[in-house]
Design a protein around this motif. Structure first.
Motif, PDB file in Angstrom:
ATOM      1  N   GLN A  31       0.820  -1.209   0.000  1.00 28.42           N
ATOM      2  CA  GLN A  31       0.000   0.000   0.000  1.00 28.42           C
ATOM      3  C   GLN A  31       0.855   1.260   0.000  1.00 28.42           C
ATOM      4  OE1 GLN A  31      -2.464  -0.518   3.455  1.00 28.42           O
ATOM      5  NE2 GLN A  31      -4.035  -1.647   2.332  1.00 28.42           N
ATOM      6  N   ARG A  32       2.025   1.178   0.576  1.00 29.42           N
ATOM      7  CA  ARG A  32       2.934   2.330   0.622  1.00 29.42           C
ATOM      8  C   ARG A  32       3.851   2.394  -0.593  1.00 29.42           C
ATOM      9  NH1 ARG A  32       5.292   4.152   6.341  1.00 29.42           N
ATOM     10  NH2 ARG A  32       3.359   4.267   7.515  1.00 29.42           N
ATOM     11  N   GLY A  33       3.690   1.462  -1.515  1.00 28.55           N
ATOM     12  CA  GLY A  33       4.511   1.464  -2.724  1.00 28.55           C
ATOM     13  C   GLY A  33       5.895   0.884  -2.533  1.00 28.55           C
ATOM     14  N   LYS A  34       6.094   0.102  -1.507  1.00 34.00           N
ATOM     15  CA  LYS A  34       7.386  -0.515  -1.213  1.00 34.00           C
ATOM     16  C   LYS A  34       7.393  -1.960  -1.721  1.00 34.00           C
ATOM     17  CE  LYS A  34       9.124   3.004   0.842  1.00 34.00           C
ATOM     18  NZ  LYS A  34      10.324   3.650   0.335  1.00 34.00           N
ATOM     19  N   SER A  35       7.393  -2.106  -3.046  1.00 32.83           N
ATOM     20  CA  SER A  35       7.252  -3.431  -3.641  1.00 32.83           C
ATOM     21  C   SER A  35       8.450  -4.340  -3.379  1.00 32.83           C
ATOM     22  CB  SER A  35       6.982  -3.316  -5.143  1.00 32.83           C
ATOM     23  OG  SER A  35       8.032  -2.608  -5.765  1.00 32.83           O
ATOM     24  N   ALA A  36       9.660  -3.792  -3.291  1.00 31.19           N
ATOM     25  CA  ALA A  36      10.835  -4.624  -3.023  1.00 31.19           C
ATOM     26  C   ALA A  36      10.725  -5.274  -1.647  1.00 31.19           C
ATOM     27  CB  ALA A  36      12.109  -3.798  -3.130  1.00 31.19           C
ATOM     28  N   ALA A  37      10.329  -4.506  -0.654  1.00 31.93           N
ATOM     29  CA  ALA A  37      10.156  -5.055   0.700  1.00 31.93           C
ATOM     30  C   ALA A  37       9.004  -6.054   0.717  1.00 31.93           C
ATOM     31  CB  ALA A  37       9.906  -3.936   1.697  1.00 31.93           C
ATOM     32  N   ALA A  38       7.949  -5.772  -0.023  1.00 31.56           N
ATOM     33  CA  ALA A  38       6.807  -6.691  -0.096  1.00 31.56           C
ATOM     34  C   ALA A  38       7.235  -8.027  -0.698  1.00 31.56           C
ATOM     35  CB  ALA A  38       5.675  -6.071  -0.907  1.00 31.56           C
ATOM     36  N   ARG A  39       8.096  -7.991  -1.723  1.00 31.44           N
ATOM     37  CA  ARG A  39       8.586  -9.239  -2.331  1.00 31.44           C
ATOM     38  C   ARG A  39       9.440 -10.039  -1.343  1.00 31.44           C
ATOM     39  NH1 ARG A  39       9.043  -5.818  -6.818  1.00 31.44           N
ATOM     40  NH2 ARG A  39      11.253  -5.475  -6.397  1.00 31.44           N
ATOM     41  N   VAL A  40      10.223  -9.347  -0.534  1.00 30.99           N
ATOM     42  CA  VAL A  40      11.053 -10.024   0.477  1.00 30.99           C
ATOM     43  C   VAL A  40      10.142 -10.752   1.477  1.00 30.99           C
ATOM     44  CG1 VAL A  40      12.639  -9.660   2.408  1.00 30.99           C
ATOM     45  CG2 VAL A  40      13.037  -8.501   0.230  1.00 30.99           C
ATOM     46  N   LEU A  41       9.094 -10.084   1.922  1.00 30.83           N
ATOM     47  CA  LEU A  41       8.175 -10.701   2.881  1.00 30.83           C
ATOM     48  C   LEU A  41       7.383 -11.843   2.247  1.00 30.83           C
ATOM     49  CD1 LEU A  41       7.232  -7.437   4.662  1.00 30.83           C
ATOM     50  CD2 LEU A  41       8.184  -9.447   5.785  1.00 30.83           C
TER      51      LEU A  41
END
Length: 119
Positions: free
Chosen positions: A72-82
């Motif tokens: 939701q915050r546009g942090k797709s790299a961190a989302a992929r890690v999770l």
């Protein structure tokens, strides 16, 4: 009359309400990172802190809820890690499908400054 079936998503959301403070803190902490290596460190720290406080029972659900907030915050790299953590049970050495360097951060309503050439 048949008894109503419990909604699994609703039950999981209610269960994760207990971790609202951890989710808010972790979202802010991870979203504030500027580089890939610091983002990975922040994710690892968050996972380890959660596990130390609450064990592994809700760890995957917590990681997926955190992933949603970071998306939701546009942090797709961190989302992929999770997402990788939720699927594999471990953190990657580098962010999946991310280039080296700065983690993209898009702030709504903020314009880029024009670059000036040195003469």
């Amino acid at each position: 009359m048949k008894p109503a079936k419990a909604n699994g998503a609703f039950e999981e959301t209610a269960r994760l309400k207990v971790y609202e403070m951890e989710l808010a803190r972790a979202t802010s902490h991870i979203a504030s990172t500027l580089h890939e290596h610091t983002m990975l460190e922040a994710v690892a720290e968050t996972i380890l802190d959660f596990q130390a406080l609450h064990g592994r029972d809700d760890l995957t659900a917590f990681a997926l809820a955190l992933r949603g907030r970071l998306e939701q915050r546009g942090k797709s790299a961190a989302a992929r890690v999770l997402q990788h953590f939720a699927e594999c049970g471990s953190l990657p050495d580098a962010a999946p499908n991310a280039s080296q360097g700065m983690v993209p951060a898009r702030l709504p309503g903020v314009r880029k400054r024009a670059r000036t050439r040195a003469k």
